[in-house]
Design an enzyme around this catalytic site. Structure first.
Site, PDB file in Angstrom:
ATOM      1  N   ASP A 148      15.083  95.924 -17.658  1.00 11.68           N
ATOM      2  CA  ASP A 148      16.244  95.187 -17.042  1.00 11.68           C
ATOM      3  C   ASP A 148      15.717  94.416 -15.716  1.00 11.68           C
ATOM      4  O   ASP A 148      16.472  94.065 -14.929  1.00 11.68           O
ATOM      5  CB  ASP A 148      17.030  96.489 -16.220  1.00 11.68           C
ATOM      6  CG  ASP A 148      16.049  97.291 -15.319  1.00 11.68           C
ATOM      7  OD1 ASP A 148      14.950  97.160 -15.288  1.00 11.68           O
ATOM      8  OD2 ASP A 148      16.769  98.153 -14.656  1.00 11.68           O
ATOM      9  N   GLU A 149      14.391  93.878 -15.914  1.00 12.90           N
ATOM     10  CA  GLU A 149      14.191  92.745 -14.795  1.00 12.90           C
ATOM     11  C   GLU A 149      13.246  91.568 -15.481  1.00 12.90           C
ATOM     12  O   GLU A 149      12.523  91.854 -16.185  1.00 12.90           O
ATOM     13  CB  GLU A 149      13.325  93.566 -13.908  1.00 12.90           C
ATOM     14  CG  GLU A 149      13.883  94.754 -12.833  1.00 12.90           C
ATOM     15  CD  GLU A 149      12.731  95.243 -11.996  1.00 12.90           C
ATOM     16  OE1 GLU A 149      12.236  94.548 -11.200  1.00 12.90           O
ATOM     17  OE2 GLU A 149      12.570  96.620 -12.219  1.00 12.90           O
ATOM     18  N   ASP A 204      17.426  91.222 -11.682  1.00 19.15           N
ATOM     19  CA  ASP A 204      17.503  92.760 -11.595  1.00 19.15           C
ATOM     20  C   ASP A 204      18.938  93.232 -11.916  1.00 19.15           C
ATOM     21  O   ASP A 204      19.668  92.874 -11.213  1.00 19.15           O
ATOM     22  CB  ASP A 204      16.987  93.194 -10.584  1.00 19.15           C
ATOM     23  CG  ASP A 204      16.487  94.790 -10.483  1.00 19.15           C
ATOM     24  OD1 ASP A 204      16.963  95.298 -11.571  1.00 19.15           O
ATOM     25  OD2 ASP A 204      16.247  95.262  -9.584  1.00 19.15           O
TER      26      ASP A 204
END
Length: 399
Positions: free
Chosen positions: A106-107, A10
């Site tokens: 973003d993960e 993350d």
């Protein structure tokens, strides 16, 4: 069989971290990325650690954030740049495994079970990834390491920024069971409130229930949560080249002004339902359920959903179901800032279904044929060339 080793990576304060690469002078200054502060869309999209210390929160309005932090520096978003960095980060992940499944911009989940002979155990790989991303891109990552995707995701949320958290067979109950039940992945506010009414306040409380009891309380979701709290979740991490599975199709709008009253709501819902129906047919899908999300001017959010007797991609059926949900759960004179209509429980459009004589001879088949004819017109002449009469000359900002 070898124990799986799953990472969840993350990126910390992703939007803001990318922007600060071009503004190093603001690294230690409270800074946030936001929409236009002069419009109704002026909300905080991301903030750095310095802003977080003042209590600035993602999704609050700019004026709320500046009340907490008068010196807050604001930067406009650059979504194309974020997409570029997301690709670069995932390319680094692929050096360690070809089982990389992005969860959002973003993960990502990584299955590194087969990579340990090359790179070390899960924690060693996670630490190496964090160091590589920081060295090459200037961004920080928090990583959860576990034997399943759910616990890896929860682990990455526990220590921020730039940290590795391991939830293994020896410690996961000790760490997770004391946590509030709302901390469990996919337990939303409504589910949390329902569970708390039955005295279930922690993840450990939830783990004490039998599967049949949870299914009786929460339906299909109860079975899912039973697997989660007992460490039984075993969903695979997709290969990087596997096509993304479409799990829902939805559209939302923050309106030019608040919706008030039935006619306003109808105008908003028919516009959203038309887009959802069009996208379902474009992807050759139908839905067995419809969900409606309502946000009021105070940013309170209410979600409602229902299952359908037959799968559908017919705009009129999506619209009528969404309207029924709203009329059952919302006071029509209360203002609405945002609406979302989402098709859920998706199946291929050729999924077999039993139709009665009326439906076969007309009804639904005729409506679907009409929708497809309108799709052809839009595909040829452009989006918006055909639209419901109710959305013409509206002042709420939909077309």
């Amino acid at each position: 069989m070898r124990e799986r080793v799953i990472l969840h990576c993350d990126l910390n304060a992703f939007y803001c971290s990318v922007e600060l690469l071009s503004h190093p002078e603001l690294q230690k200054v409270p800074t946030a990325v936001c929409g236009d502060p002069l419009s109704r869309h002026g909300i905080i999209l991301a903030k750095n650690e310095a802003a977080k210390k003042y209590g600035v929160q993602t999704a609050e309005t700019v004026w709320q954030a500046r009340r907490k932090c008068p010196g807050l520096q604001l930067l406009p978003p650059h979504h194309d740049l974020y997409a570029e960095y997301s690709v670069k980060v995932n390319e680094i992940y692929q050096r360690y495994t070809d089982q990389v499944e992005p969860f959002s911009i973003d993960e990502s989940w990584l299955d590194v079970t087969g990579s340990q002979q090359l790179f070390g155990d899960g924690k060693t790989i996670a630490d190496d990834i964090r160091a590589t991303v920081k060295r090459e891109l200037g961004l920080s990552v928090s990583v959860g390491v576990s034997f399943c995707k759910v616990f890896a995701k929860m682990g990455s949320d526990m220590k921020k920024p730039d940290a590795t958290t391991v939830l293994d067979r020896q410690n996961w109950r000790q760490i997770l069971y004391p946590m509030p039940v709302g901390s469990l992945l996919f337990v939303g506010q409504a589910t949390e409130e329902k569970l708390e009414r039955y005295g279930i306040k922690t993840i450990g409380d939830l783990a004490k229930l039998e599967e049949d009891d949870l299914r009786g309380l929460l339906g299909k979701q109860g079975g899912t949560l039973y697997r989660y709290v007992n460490g039984l979740e075993n969903e695979p991490v997709r290969h990087i080249d596997d096509p993304d599975e479409i799990k829902s199709i939805g559209n939302s709008t923050t309106f030019r002004r608040n919706l008030v009253g039935l006619e306003d709501i109808r105008t908003g819902v028919i516009s959203l339902s038309s887009l959802v129906g069009y996208r379902l047919r474009k992807h050759a899908l139908k839905c067995y359920g419809v969900q409606v999300t309502i946000k009021d001017p105070q940013f309170n959010v209410r979600d409602r959903q229902t299952q359908l007797q037959h799968p559908t991609n017919i705009t009129r059926e999506i619209y009528s179901t969404a309207m029924e949900l709203i009329q059952k759960s919302w006071k029509l004179r209360d203002p609405i800032r945002l609406l979302a209509v989402t098709a859920i429980s998706l199946v291929p459009e050729d999924t077999g279904e039993q139709l009665n004589m009326f439906e076969q001879s007309g009804g639904r088949l005729r409506l679907e044929a009409l929708d497809r004819s309108l799709d052809k017109v839009q595909n040829k002449y452009g989006k918006g060339v055909v639209k419901p009469a109710s959305v013409l000359k509206n002042d709420i900002g939909v077309d």
